[in-house]
Design a protein around this motif. Structure first.
Motif, PDB file in Angstrom:
ATOM      1  N   MET A 131      34.447  19.523  92.536  1.00 19.23           N
ATOM      2  CA  MET A 131      33.642  18.465  93.116  1.00 19.23           C
ATOM      3  C   MET A 131      34.099  18.116  94.532  1.00 19.23           C
ATOM      4  O   MET A 131      35.290  18.093  94.838  1.00 19.23           O
ATOM      5  CB  MET A 131      33.716  17.218  92.236  1.00 19.23           C
ATOM      6  CG  MET A 131      33.427  17.465  90.768  1.00 19.23           C
ATOM      7  SD  MET A 131      31.764  18.121  90.461  1.00 19.23           S
ATOM      8  CE  MET A 131      30.770  16.712  90.984  1.00 19.23           C
ATOM      9  N   ALA A 132      33.119  17.806  95.378  1.00 19.92           N
ATOM     10  CA  ALA A 132      33.379  17.303  96.729  1.00 19.92           C
ATOM     11  C   ALA A 132      32.717  15.942  96.857  1.00 19.92           C
ATOM     12  O   ALA A 132      31.521  15.796  96.563  1.00 19.92           O
ATOM     13  CB  ALA A 132      32.829  18.262  97.775  1.00 19.92           C
ATOM     14  N   TYR A 133      33.473  14.939  97.280  1.00 21.49           N
ATOM     15  CA  TYR A 133      32.967  13.575  97.365  1.00 21.49           C
ATOM     16  C   TYR A 133      33.052  13.048  98.795  1.00 21.49           C
ATOM     17  O   TYR A 133      33.979  13.378  99.550  1.00 21.49           O
ATOM     18  CB  TYR A 133      33.782  12.631  96.469  1.00 21.49           C
ATOM     19  CG  TYR A 133      33.628  12.867  94.989  1.00 21.49           C
ATOM     20  CD1 TYR A 133      32.557  12.337  94.280  1.00 21.49           C
ATOM     21  CD2 TYR A 133      34.572  13.619  94.280  1.00 21.49           C
ATOM     22  CE1 TYR A 133      32.422  12.537  92.913  1.00 21.49           C
ATOM     23  CE2 TYR A 133      34.446  13.826  92.912  1.00 21.49           C
ATOM     24  CZ  TYR A 133      33.368  13.281  92.238  1.00 21.49           C
ATOM     25  OH  TYR A 133      33.247  13.486  90.887  1.00 21.49           O
ATOM     26  N   LEU A 134      32.084  12.208  99.140  1.00 15.54           N
ATOM     27  CA  LEU A 134      32.138  11.395 100.351  1.00 15.54           C
ATOM     28  C   LEU A 134      32.067   9.937  99.920  1.00 15.54           C
ATOM     29  O   LEU A 134      31.154   9.537  99.191  1.00 15.54           O
ATOM     30  CB  LEU A 134      30.968  11.706 101.287  1.00 15.54           C
ATOM     31  CG  LEU A 134      30.747  10.688 102.425  1.00 15.54           C
ATOM     32  CD1 LEU A 134      31.907  10.724 103.421  1.00 15.54           C
ATOM     33  CD2 LEU A 134      29.417  10.940 103.131  1.00 15.54           C
ATOM     34  N   ILE A 278      28.771  14.986  96.177  1.00 13.77           N
ATOM     35  CA  ILE A 278      28.277  13.665  95.783  1.00 13.77           C
ATOM     36  C   ILE A 278      28.712  12.655  96.831  1.00 13.77           C
ATOM     37  O   ILE A 278      29.906  12.569  97.146  1.00 13.77           O
ATOM     38  CB  ILE A 278      28.804  13.255  94.395  1.00 13.77           C
ATOM     39  CG1 ILE A 278      28.311  14.229  93.316  1.00 13.77           C
ATOM     40  CG2 ILE A 278      28.383  11.839  94.051  1.00 13.77           C
ATOM     41  CD1 ILE A 278      28.804  13.909  91.921  1.00 13.77           C
ATOM     42  N   ASN A 279      27.766  11.912  97.380  1.00 13.90           N
ATOM     43  CA  ASN A 279      28.118  10.861  98.332  1.00 13.90           C
ATOM     44  C   ASN A 279      27.992   9.495  97.661  1.00 13.90           C
ATOM     45  O   ASN A 279      27.068   9.240  96.893  1.00 13.90           O
ATOM     46  CB  ASN A 279      27.249  10.936  99.594  1.00 13.90           C
ATOM     47  CG  ASN A 279      25.787  10.661  99.330  1.00 13.90           C
ATOM     48  OD1 ASN A 279      25.273  10.957  98.257  1.00 13.90           O
ATOM     49  ND2 ASN A 279      25.098  10.112 100.317  1.00 13.90           N
ATOM     50  N   SER A 368      16.778   8.421  97.154  1.00 13.19           N
ATOM     51  CA  SER A 368      17.898   7.511  97.362  1.00 13.19           C
ATOM     52  C   SER A 368      18.826   8.068  98.426  1.00 13.19           C
ATOM     53  O   SER A 368      18.890   9.284  98.645  1.00 13.19           O
ATOM     54  CB  SER A 368      18.676   7.306  96.054  1.00 13.19           C
ATOM     55  OG  SER A 368      19.876   6.593  96.284  1.00 13.19           O
ATOM     56  N   GLN A 369      19.567   7.174  99.057  1.00 11.75           N
ATOM     57  CA  GLN A 369      20.585   7.594 100.012  1.00 11.75           C
ATOM     58  C   GLN A 369      21.754   8.269  99.312  1.00 11.75           C
ATOM     59  O   GLN A 369      22.446   9.096  99.902  1.00 11.75           O
ATOM     60  CB  GLN A 369      21.087   6.369 100.779  1.00 11.75           C
ATOM     61  CG  GLN A 369      22.238   6.641 101.731  1.00 11.75           C
ATOM     62  CD  GLN A 369      22.792   5.366 102.349  1.00 11.75           C
ATOM     63  OE1 GLN A 369      22.326   4.270 102.047  1.00 11.75           O
ATOM     64  NE2 GLN A 369      23.779   5.493 103.223  1.00 11.75           N
ATOM     65  N   TRP A 370      21.985   7.930  98.048  1.00 10.28           N
ATOM     66  CA  TRP A 370      23.149   8.407  97.301  1.00 10.28           C
ATOM     67  C   TRP A 370      22.717   9.514  96.359  1.00 10.28           C
ATOM     68  O   TRP A 370      21.837   9.314  95.523  1.00 10.28           O
ATOM     69  CB  TRP A 370      23.798   7.238  96.561  1.00 10.28           C
ATOM     70  CG  TRP A 370      23.954   6.033  97.452  1.00 10.28           C
ATOM     71  CD1 TRP A 370      23.249   4.868  97.395  1.00 10.28           C
ATOM     72  CD2 TRP A 370      24.844   5.910  98.559  1.00 10.28           C
ATOM     73  NE1 TRP A 370      23.654   4.023  98.386  1.00 10.28           N
ATOM     74  CE2 TRP A 370      24.632   4.626  99.129  1.00 10.28           C
ATOM     75  CE3 TRP A 370      25.805   6.742  99.138  1.00 10.28           C
ATOM     76  CZ2 TRP A 370      25.338   4.162 100.226  1.00 10.28           C
ATOM     77  CZ3 TRP A 370      26.513   6.285 100.244  1.00 10.28           C
ATOM     78  CH2 TRP A 370      26.289   5.011 100.772  1.00 10.28           C
TER      79      TRP A 370
END
Length: 579
Positions: A131-134, A278-279, A368-370
């Motif tokens: 997973m990569a998160y912001l 996932i932001n 959505s923005q997210w």
């Protein structure tokens, strides 16, 4: 012991327990506490819990036994390090005292536990995505609450499955350090908000723990999470700049040398450095562990794998984006875009086929923005932004030049829905609107918003009360006001039933300054009961208590203080005598 008792305490106000059962419960609680303090074995603790269940057998109140079973499950299934971490979450004040400072000064990722790999319930053999998160933060509150989000992602994931976490701090706040900054800029009161925050303290603790994190090529441990904090943009609400942090993170993930599609040095087969992006906003919390999230998004076997999610629970069409044509004539969102002559025909290069499309009809979609996006789609968006005639670049110019608002809700959804090569990555829903491959999930992220109230079809969606900000909220958040009239609203324990029913992976808005109970309870962690085939109906959401807003609403009364009562009584008597 504290962790196991917490879920028991949550449901106590909602059940009646006979006095004899209370005595049994207190006796067993004392015994458990005694043995836990003397490092009693898990087998002995479970044996006591079995006896507790037997004592209650035949009792009229079956809920007591259910509580006993719940205690046993949590005692057995919570990883020892995770149990210790969850204890530290609980009953912590939000004012930054010594105990809370201690919590932020330690990065207790599972890889930092020498006994982690000795436990059979650590899920290390289950297939998982990387997973990569912001995490985006923009003010004092989101910076503070972002620390809880980061801690949840770092400390509930199997080593290697949280590949990278990027944190973007709004440039108007910045990441200035008191140690490195010699200027006396008294006018910028927000200058050191990040430097003074628990988020900064926890980031430093993680960066000082090589088993947990790495920065660039400074650490050869490929299972360590890449953790970086940056401050590049000042997003303005409703403007195109709201997209800047997300596009920056996508560009970072696509072009960073350590994150390229290459064979890992220590692997015998090709391994992607990350699979899913996932932001999140800083006031978000995961409902389930980061490890379970990675399993659900596993590209080959996970029920959420190879799927692009660009909506939230407030979207009127659920897990699928909403076409602007689905809104009726005269509805605000449709009118706003049509007044600016959007949607319109665009000419651009199809990067999949190489064909130059002239006057192609591009329909606008709201989402959505997210989001949660596949690597392929993220890289497609980056290529389309890099190419001067790519769809992304052309669509951005069209939106910016016309001054249209809400582009953070429309840009990525429109890109996805107008790219035929990604049609197969859209969520497939069943007849009731849930995800067909994971039918307990109705939303990726649960939130409460009234922006569609009444919605496009003249129906009111929100009938329940709302959490208002408490009197001390303004002080604790440096003057932040309540949520906008249309939301998103803050969530609390009364929303747990709806969160449970939604099957959402994340929830927002959550703040320790509004209701710290959610911060204490989430994420829910269940270890060895979770199945390899991911078809077992028992999931972490089942652990959440089914608490909903009381049908007659909630009225909060200030705590009673005798001194104030006596003073008011005395004042009333004086007023009477003076008359």
């Amino acid at each position: 012991f504290t962790a196991t008792m917490h879920s028991h305490a949550v449901s106590r106000p909602y059940h009646r327990i006979q006095s004899r059962q209370i005595q049994i419960h207190l006796f067993v609680s004392y015994i458990l506490f005694f043995f836990s303090s003397h490092q009693a074995s898990g087998a002995l603790a479970n044996d006591l819990l079995d006896k507790f269940a037997k004592l209650n057998r035949g009792a009229e109140n079956k809920d007591v036994k259910a509580k006993s079973d719940s205690l046993k499950k949590e005692s057995h299934h919570i990883h020892p390090v995770e149990r210790e971490n969850r204890n530290e979450y609980r009953n912590q004040p939000a004012d930054g005292n010594a105990d809370l400072d201690k919590m932020w000064s330690q990065c207790k990722c599972p890889a930092n536990d020498p006994n982690y790999y000795n436990h059979g319930d650590n899920q290390s053999g289950f297939p998982s995505a990387r997973m990569a998160y912001l995490i985006s933060v923009h003010n004092k509150r989101t910076i503070h609450d972002g620390a809880f989000l980061l801690k949840a992602l770092m400390e509930t994931s199997h080593p290697g499955n949280t590949a990278i976490i990027l944190i973007h701090v709004d440039k108007r706040v910045g990441v200035a350090s008191r140690e490195d900054d010699s200027s006396q800029d008294e006018e910028n009161k927000n200058k050191f908000l990040y430097d003074d925050s628990p988020l900064k303290k926890y980031v430093d603790a993680c960066l000082a723990t090589p088993l947990c994190t790495r920065v660039d090529g400074s650490n050869s441990n490929e299972n360590a999470t890449i953790l970086e904090v940056s401050s590049h943009f000042s997003p303005e609400w409703s403007k195109w700049s709201m997209n800047d942090p997300t596009l920056w993170a996508m560009d970072y993930l696509s072009h960073h040398p350590l994150l390229q599609r290459a064979q890992s040095r220590n692997m015998t087969s090709p391994k992607l450095s990350w699979d899913v992006f996932i932001n999140l906003s800083g006031d978000t919390l995961p409902v389930i562990s980061a490890q379970r999230i990675a399993q659900l998004f596993e590209p080959n076997q996970g029920p959420l794998g190879n799927t692009n999610f660009v909506t939230s629970s407030s979207c009127v069409t659920g897990l699928l984006p909403t076409s602007i044509y689905d809104f009726p004539n005269g509805w605000m969102k449709r009118v706003h875009y049509f007044q600016r002559h959007i949607p319109k025909k665009l000419s651009y290069v199809d990067l999949t086929t190489g064909e130059y499309l002239i006057d192609d009809e591009i329909d606008i979609y709201f989402g959505s923005q997210w989001m949660a996006l596949t690597r392929d789609f993220v890289e497609f968006v980056v290529r389309s932004m890099d190419h001067p005639n790519g769809l992304g670049n052309v669509l951005k110019d069209s939106m910016v030049n016309t001054g249209v608002s809400m582009t953070d809700e429309t840009f990525f959804a429109t890109m996805l829905m107008n790219s035929p090569s990604f049609e197969h990555t859209l969520p497939v829903l069943n007849e009731v609107g849930a995800l067909a491959r994971f039918p307990t999930m109705y939303a990726l992220r649960y939130e409460r918003m009234d922006e569609n109230t009444p919605n496009a079809w003249g129906e009111f969606r929100s009938v329940e009360p709302l959490y208002d900000v408490p009197p001390k909220f303004s002080k604790n958040t440096d003057g932040e006001a309540a949520a906008k009239p249309w939301g998103p609203y803050f969530l609390g324990v009364y929303d747990l039933g709806n969160i449970r029913d939604s099957g959402a992976i994340f929830i927002r808005k959550v703040s320790s300054t509004v209701d710290e109970n959610l911060v204490n309870m989430l994420p829910v962690v269940r270890k060895s009961e979770s199945p390899r085939n991911l078809d077992l109906p028992a999931w972490e959401w089942d652990e959440l208590p089914d608490i909903n807003w009381p049908s007659l609403g909630v009225k909060i009364k200030d705590p009673f203080v005798w001194r104030y009562y006596d003073e008011a009584k005395e004042q009333k008597e004086n007023d009477y005598n003076n008359e």
